[in-house]
Scaffold this motif. Structure first.
Motif, PDB file in Angstrom:
ATOM      1  N   PHE B 179      55.665  72.278  80.536  1.00 46.41           N
ATOM      2  CA  PHE B 179      54.083  71.712  80.357  1.00 46.41           C
ATOM      3  C   PHE B 179      53.200  72.204  80.864  1.00 46.41           C
ATOM      4  CE2 PHE B 179      50.929  67.885  80.299  1.00 46.41           C
ATOM      5  CZ  PHE B 179      50.667  68.468  79.046  1.00 46.41           C
ATOM      6  N   ALA B 180      53.041  72.007  82.215  1.00 48.04           N
ATOM      7  CA  ALA B 180      52.330  71.951  82.929  1.00 48.04           C
ATOM      8  C   ALA B 180      51.317  73.397  83.371  1.00 48.04           C
ATOM      9  CB  ALA B 180      52.809  71.842  84.579  1.00 48.04           C
ATOM     10  N   GLU B 181      51.840  74.383  82.608  1.00 49.10           N
ATOM     11  CA  GLU B 181      51.539  75.285  83.114  1.00 49.10           C
ATOM     12  C   GLU B 181      52.017  76.735  81.523  1.00 49.10           C
ATOM     13  OE1 GLU B 181      53.543  77.678  86.392  1.00 49.10           O
ATOM     14  OE2 GLU B 181      55.481  75.965  86.040  1.00 49.10           O
ATOM     15  N   THR B 182      53.369  76.593  80.636  1.00 50.47           N
ATOM     16  CA  THR B 182      52.633  77.120  79.872  1.00 50.47           C
ATOM     17  C   THR B 182      51.726  76.538  78.347  1.00 50.47           C
ATOM     18  OG1 THR B 182      55.384  78.292  79.796  1.00 50.47           O
ATOM     19  CG2 THR B 182      53.948  78.174  77.539  1.00 50.47           C
ATOM     20  N   GLU B 183      51.959  75.093  78.193  1.00 51.60           N
ATOM     21  CA  GLU B 183      51.150  74.633  77.521  1.00 51.60           C
ATOM     22  C   GLU B 183      50.114  74.734  78.155  1.00 51.60           C
ATOM     23  OE1 GLU B 183      52.607  73.696  74.394  1.00 51.60           O
ATOM     24  OE2 GLU B 183      51.054  72.431  73.867  1.00 51.60           O
ATOM     25  N   GLN B 184      49.170  74.299  79.341  1.00 49.51           N
ATOM     26  CA  GLN B 184      48.161  73.976  79.563  1.00 49.51           C
ATOM     27  C   GLN B 184      47.643  74.934  79.905  1.00 49.51           C
ATOM     28  OE1 GLN B 184      47.099  70.081  81.288  1.00 49.51           O
ATOM     29  NE2 GLN B 184      49.199  70.431  82.689  1.00 49.51           N
ATOM     30  N   VAL B 185      48.604  76.200  79.822  1.00 44.42           N
ATOM     31  CA  VAL B 185      47.538  77.772  80.255  1.00 44.42           C
ATOM     32  C   VAL B 185      46.808  77.502  79.269  1.00 44.42           C
ATOM     33  CG1 VAL B 185      48.730  79.460  78.814  1.00 44.42           C
ATOM     34  CG2 VAL B 185      47.749  80.186  80.643  1.00 44.42           C
ATOM     35  N   ALA B 186      45.223  78.569  79.269  1.00 43.92           N
ATOM     36  CA  ALA B 186      44.156  78.844  78.600  1.00 43.92           C
ATOM     37  C   ALA B 186      43.878  79.788  78.663  1.00 43.92           C
ATOM     38  CB  ALA B 186      43.083  77.265  78.988  1.00 43.92           C
ATOM     39  N   PHE B 187      43.877  81.009  77.106  1.00 42.25           N
ATOM     40  CA  PHE B 187      43.413  82.014  77.564  1.00 42.25           C
ATOM     41  C   PHE B 187      41.702  81.935  76.227  1.00 42.25           C
ATOM     42  CE2 PHE B 187      47.701  81.798  77.443  1.00 42.25           C
ATOM     43  CZ  PHE B 187      48.100  82.846  78.492  1.00 42.25           C
ATOM     44  N   CYS B 188      41.351  82.847  76.969  1.00 43.88           N
ATOM     45  CA  CYS B 188      40.093  83.272  76.205  1.00 43.88           C
ATOM     46  C   CYS B 188      38.911  84.813  76.220  1.00 43.88           C
ATOM     47  CB  CYS B 188      38.878  82.488  76.854  1.00 43.88           C
ATOM     48  SG  CYS B 188      37.415  82.770  75.984  1.00 43.88           S
ATOM     49  N   PRO B 189      38.793  85.526  75.204  1.00 44.67           N
ATOM     50  CA  PRO B 189      38.482  86.617  75.350  1.00 44.67           C
ATOM     51  C   PRO B 189      37.394  86.955  76.209  1.00 44.67           C
ATOM     52  CG  PRO B 189      38.424  85.830  72.844  1.00 44.67           C
ATOM     53  CD  PRO B 189      38.847  85.200  74.042  1.00 44.67           C
ATOM     54  N   ASN B 191      37.147  86.214  79.005  1.00 37.95           N
ATOM     55  CA  ASN B 191      37.293  85.788  80.567  1.00 37.95           C
ATOM     56  C   ASN B 191      37.450  86.996  80.776  1.00 37.95           C
ATOM     57  OD1 ASN B 191      37.773  82.836  80.421  1.00 37.95           O
ATOM     58  ND2 ASN B 191      39.725  82.873  80.427  1.00 37.95           N
ATOM     59  N   ILE B 192      36.358  87.937  81.380  1.00 36.53           N
ATOM     60  CA  ILE B 192      36.306  89.136  82.182  1.00 36.53           C
ATOM     61  C   ILE B 192      35.535  89.114  83.524  1.00 36.53           C
ATOM     62  CG2 ILE B 192      35.924  90.328  79.833  1.00 36.53           C
ATOM     63  CD1 ILE B 192      33.250  90.065  80.307  1.00 36.53           C
ATOM     64  N   GLN B 226      40.158  73.735  86.141  1.00 36.59           N
ATOM     65  CA  GLN B 226      41.232  73.288  87.264  1.00 36.59           C
ATOM     66  C   GLN B 226      42.289  72.922  87.262  1.00 36.59           C
ATOM     67  OE1 GLN B 226      38.587  70.130  89.141  1.00 36.59           O
ATOM     68  NE2 GLN B 226      36.560  70.527  87.860  1.00 36.59           N
ATOM     69  N   LEU B 227      42.470  72.537  86.708  1.00 40.91           N
ATOM     70  CA  LEU B 227      43.945  73.110  86.344  1.00 40.91           C
ATOM     71  C   LEU B 227      45.088  73.305  86.487  1.00 40.91           C
ATOM     72  CD1 LEU B 227      44.531  71.795  82.220  1.00 40.91           C
ATOM     73  CD2 LEU B 227      45.310  70.060  83.861  1.00 40.91           C
ATOM     74  N   PRO B 228      45.922  73.459  87.159  1.00 34.53           N
ATOM     75  CA  PRO B 228      47.018  74.345  88.621  1.00 34.53           C
ATOM     76  C   PRO B 228      47.460  76.064  87.637  1.00 34.53           C
ATOM     77  CG  PRO B 228      47.626  72.897  88.706  1.00 34.53           C
ATOM     78  CD  PRO B 228      47.034  72.100  87.777  1.00 34.53           C
ATOM     79  N   ILE B 229      47.372  76.211  86.111  1.00 32.54           N
ATOM     80  CA  ILE B 229      47.633  77.328  85.425  1.00 32.54           C
ATOM     81  C   ILE B 229      46.753  77.846  85.491  1.00 32.54           C
ATOM     82  CG2 ILE B 229      47.788  76.285  83.762  1.00 32.54           C
ATOM     83  CD1 ILE B 229      50.171  79.039  84.746  1.00 32.54           C
ATOM     84  N   ASN B 230      45.260  77.191  84.840  1.00 28.42           N
ATOM     85  CA  ASN B 230      44.634  77.458  84.994  1.00 28.42           C
ATOM     86  C   ASN B 230      43.229  78.409  86.208  1.00 28.42           C
ATOM     87  OD1 ASN B 230      44.444  77.596  82.300  1.00 28.42           O
ATOM     88  ND2 ASN B 230      44.286  75.773  82.535  1.00 28.42           N
ATOM     89  N   LEU B 231      43.560  78.324  87.424  1.00 30.21           N
ATOM     90  CA  LEU B 231      42.502  78.177  88.258  1.00 30.21           C
ATOM     91  C   LEU B 231      42.361  78.975  88.848  1.00 30.21           C
ATOM     92  CD1 LEU B 231      40.817  75.692  90.097  1.00 30.21           C
ATOM     93  CD2 LEU B 231      43.120  75.287  91.562  1.00 30.21           C
ATOM     94  N   ALA B 232      40.849  79.562  89.324  1.00 29.23           N
ATOM     95  CA  ALA B 232      40.827  80.573  89.471  1.00 29.23           C
ATOM     96  C   ALA B 232      41.948  80.996  91.029  1.00 29.23           C
ATOM     97  CB  ALA B 232      39.755  80.841  89.945  1.00 29.23           C
ATOM     98  N   VAL B 236      35.177  79.632  93.520  1.00 31.00           N
ATOM     99  CA  VAL B 236      33.922  79.192  91.979  1.00 31.00           C
ATOM    100  C   VAL B 236      33.374  77.908  92.931  1.00 31.00           C
ATOM    101  CG1 VAL B 236      34.687  77.481  90.551  1.00 31.00           C
ATOM    102  CG2 VAL B 236      36.224  79.399  90.869  1.00 31.00           C
ATOM    103  N   ASN B 237      32.363  78.344  92.571  1.00 30.10           N
ATOM    104  CA  ASN B 237      30.646  77.958  93.357  1.00 30.10           C
ATOM    105  C   ASN B 237      29.912  77.344  92.285  1.00 30.10           C
ATOM    106  OD1 ASN B 237      31.806  77.543  95.972  1.00 30.10           O
ATOM    107  ND2 ASN B 237      31.310  79.421  96.272  1.00 30.10           N
ATOM    108  N   ASN B 238      28.908  76.811  91.479  1.00 28.42           N
ATOM    109  CA  ASN B 238      28.342  76.464  90.847  1.00 28.42           C
ATOM    110  C   ASN B 238      28.228  75.104  90.505  1.00 28.42           C
ATOM    111  OD1 ASN B 238      30.608  75.537  88.881  1.00 28.42           O
ATOM    112  ND2 ASN B 238      30.937  76.546  88.003  1.00 28.42           N
ATOM    113  N   ASN B 239      27.258  74.576  90.189  1.00 30.79           N
ATOM    114  CA  ASN B 239      26.755  73.489  89.724  1.00 30.79           C
ATOM    115  C   ASN B 239      27.157  72.267  88.742  1.00 30.79           C
ATOM    116  OD1 ASN B 239      24.906  73.402  92.095  1.00 30.79           O
ATOM    117  ND2 ASN B 239      23.617  74.480  91.337  1.00 30.79           N
TER     118      ASN B 239
END
Lengths: 150, 544
Positions: B179-189, B191-192, B226-232, B236-239
């Motif tokens: 769940f934590a990894e495979t289910e919550q991972v978020a892919f997106c074209p 993301n480059i 911010q989920l561990p599997i998606n965390l850069a 990451v610095n922004n407002n």
């Protein structure tokens, strides 16, 4: 997906000039109806997104694309944690013997009365997309739409 | 490559494909009216339909299929020069497919077949591997192509732009938690990284928006990054602030830019991502609008190219798949309309499907809106002749029973493993089985729970007595019969031959008799096990 509605006509517009809800639904009987956005705006092109030019990029301005895609993206709701795989049907319950000696519930005391029901049969373990035929306990749920409440 | 040319059609495609909205079925199947209704009215889908009806949509293993980036992307070098790129993942084990009947049976015998296969391979240290290749071409070269590379229903033949291998991917660790990894991972074209950019492919343009949008719903918060599997893995610095499931605790009073109050607040970086300053797109029309480029108008030529590039066996599989799918379509007009589209691809294809469906009369033919491009046939589009002959990563099932020949089992097993395949011992009962030399061997699986669809080839080693007994056991005869029907190599001893006879399987070049542990027979079996015996197919099913 954008709803379709019947071509506006006098008969489908109420006294305030607002179409009634039923008239906004897509017609399954083949009656001509027209594609609109969720705000009721008729759509003239459902095949192409809005481009800056031929072979140019798509514009953020394309509110029709954004609405259609956003609605599509948000279609799914979380599935049940158990009994996710199920199928149901409408029907009725007809009382054949009164239990008036034991209860005041009308659904169980008025012989011959038909109470509308909705029944849902399910497995327990599998997700919504799992098979119908695993070895599993089955759910058998019936909702009674009685005159005294569901 | 995909079914549609513009993302605005994606909701329609998926609605048509998924279970029909009134009845809630069929699940996970395209063989129904709404899908083929839509397809028959969207001829741009025909090239993808040819791929979807081919054996490529029946992968033997996730480790044995290729992947593609679908769209043209862009690369930008240090001088700011742009090159278009198509990405390709190519499986180190080669592309291997199931046959249709095998895929259907596997779905029942083990609904987790691919998932389990990936788990087993990685846990055992047999790490799956893919080669990353790129097709690189300039805008000027693209203009010479006989098709538009921005049209996502087209591929670029590797004979036109060769594949340049640039690296490899190895998968060597399973997630700790599904769940934590495979289910919550978020892919997106979208993301480059700097140096990669997009093309104006209208399907890609929509996908750049759609993935993040749907993830906001699926993961329930704008903080899913911010989920561990998606965390850069870089800073990451922004407002961007607040929102549900906020895991960060930002400090200070500055959450805007520009500012003079925040000493360390993030600033723009000159070397950061810059969109490639593309010149006016090459086109005759520069006005804004809901436009389909004229260069997207040819919907059939690459479908024809794909179909005619296939081997005769693969063409037969496409014909069979179309007949199967359309036979599940209840509305005769839809069946006719699809055959009308097939006429535009290949006359022979249309006639064979038409005959298979019992259609009489000439089906309605749609007019192709553009001139047909005559492509040559490309062997690289075939699977059967291009397939690597290897046993690496494959699994051979060995059926034994009490009294089976210990020496033969030992020899066959070690030779199979030496060739790079794994073995699993299957017996009428789980636990221990006593071999001819009195040694007790622990079996890997019970016969009824381990049908031969789990294996790439089978060996049957039985005493005459055990074989005679097992001829009355459907799980034993099916084990042999299914392997035969699925065109697999089969090695048998005398007992195994009795089971073969009971199952009605004839001897052919991929049925090898192992009377003793002689090296030649075993070598013959190992060679046959590297592929399927396609020439057996006409003996076990009608080939439309």
């Amino acid at each position: 997906m954008a709803k379709s509605r019947k071509k506006p006509s006098k008969s489908s517009v109420d006294g305030d000039g607002v179409e009634s809800r039923g008239k906004r639904q897509a017609k399954a009987d083949g009656t001509e109806c027209f594609l609109t956005t969720n705000q009721g705006l008729p759509v003239s092109d459902n095949q192409n997104s809005l481009h800056t030019s031929q072979n140019g990029p798509v514009l953020l301005e394309d509110f029709i694309l954004r609405e259609k895609i956003t609605h599509f993206d948000h279609e799914r709701i979380p599935e049940r944690i158990v009994h996710a795989r199920g199928t149901g049907a409408h029907g009725y319950f007809e009382l054949t013997e009164s239990l008036a000696d034991y209860t005041t519930a009308r659904v169980l005391t008025e012989v011959g009365m038909r109470t509308p029901v909705f029944a849902r049969f399910s497995t327990v373990a599998g997700g919504a997309g799992s098979a119908d035929t695993p070895r599993d306990v089955r759910g058998f749920a019936v909702k009674f739409y009685t005159s005294e409440g569901n | 490559m995909f079914f549609i040319q513009d993302a605005i059609k994606f909701p329609d495609l998926v609605h048509a494909l998924k279970m029909e909205p009134d009845r809630g079925f069929p699940q996970a199947a395209s063989a129904h009216d709404t899908f083929w209704d839509f397809i028959s009215l969207m001829p741009e889908s025909m090239h993808m339909v040819m791929w979807a009806m081919s054996d490529r949509t029946l992968p033997r293993s996730l480790r044995m299929m290729d992947g593609f980036g679908v769209h043209s992307f862009r690369m930008v070098n240090a001088s700011g020069e742009s090159t278009f790129v198509k990405f390709h993942w190519r499986a180190a084990l080669g592309v291997q497919s199931m046959v249709w009947d095998e895929a259907v049976r596997t779905a029942g015998a083990d609904p987790d077949f691919h998932r389990r296969d990936l788990w087993d391979a990685i846990q055992s240290g047999d790490f799956p591997e893919w080669e990353l290749s790129v097709q690189l071409f300039t805008e000027e070269e693209a203009q010479e192509f006989p098709f538009d590379h921005l049209d996502p229903t087209k591929l670029i033949p590797e004979e036109l732009v060769p594949l340049l291998p640039i690296g490899r991917m190895v998968l060597d660790r399973m997630p700790d938690n599904f769940f934590a990894e495979t289910e919550q991972v978020a892919f997106c074209p979208a993301n480059i990284v700097p140096g990669i950019d997009f093309s104006n492919d209208p399907l890609l343009q929509g996908r750049l928006f759609s993935y993040q949008d749907t993830q906001l719903l699926r993961l329930g918060s704008p903080n899913f990054h911010q989920l561990p599997i998606n965390l850069a893995r870089c800073p990451v610095n922004n407002n961007q602030r607040d929102g549900r499931m906020q895991m960060q605790v930002p400090t200070g009073r500055v959450n805007y830019e520009p500012n003079s109050l925040g000493g360390r607040s993030p600033k723009e970086m000159a070397a950061g991502f810059r969109t490639f300053p593309e010149a006016q797109p090459y086109s005759s029309s520069n006005s804004k609008g809901r436009i389909r480029s004229e260069s997207f108008a040819d919907h059939f030529s690459q479908a024809t190219m794909f179909y005619r590039s296939q081997s005769a066996t693969e063409q037969s599989h496409i014909v069979s798949a179309l007949i199967f799918e359309l036979s599940k379509v209840e509305t005769p007009e839809i069946r006719c309309r699809v055959v009308g589209c097939l006429h535009q691809i290949d006359e022979d294809l249309a006639v064979r499907v038409s005959n298979g469906l019992g259609l009489t009369g000439v089906p309605q033919t749609l007019e192709s809106p553009a001139g047909i491009i005559e492509y040559p046939t490309f062997c690289s589009l075939q699977l059967i002749n291009e397939r690597q002959r290897t046993l690496r990563g494959r699994c051979v099932g060995i059926m034994i029973s009490d009294g089976s020949d210990a020496l033969l089992l030992d020899t066959v097993r070690s030779e199979i493993q030496h060739a790079g395949a794994s073995t699993r011992i299957v017996a009428p009962r789980i636990g221990e089985t006593k071999l001819s030399n009195g040694v007790q061997i622990v079996t890997d699986g019970q016969l009824a729970g381990h049908p031969s669809v789990f294996f790439d080839a089978i060996v049957v080693l039985l005493t005459v007595e055990a074989a005679t007994f097992l001829t009355r056991d459907a799980s034993a005869t099916s084990f042999v019969r299914d392997a035969y029907t699925h065109l697999k190599a089969i090695a048998v001893d005398i007992g195994g031959q009795i089971l073969m006879d009971a199952a009605g399987c004839e001897v052919d070049e991929s049925v090898v008799k192992l009377c003793e542990a002689d090296a030649d027979s075993i070598r013959q079996f190992l060679s046959a096990a590297e592929t399927r015996l396609w020439s057996r197919e006409p003996a076990i099913r009608s080939m439309p």
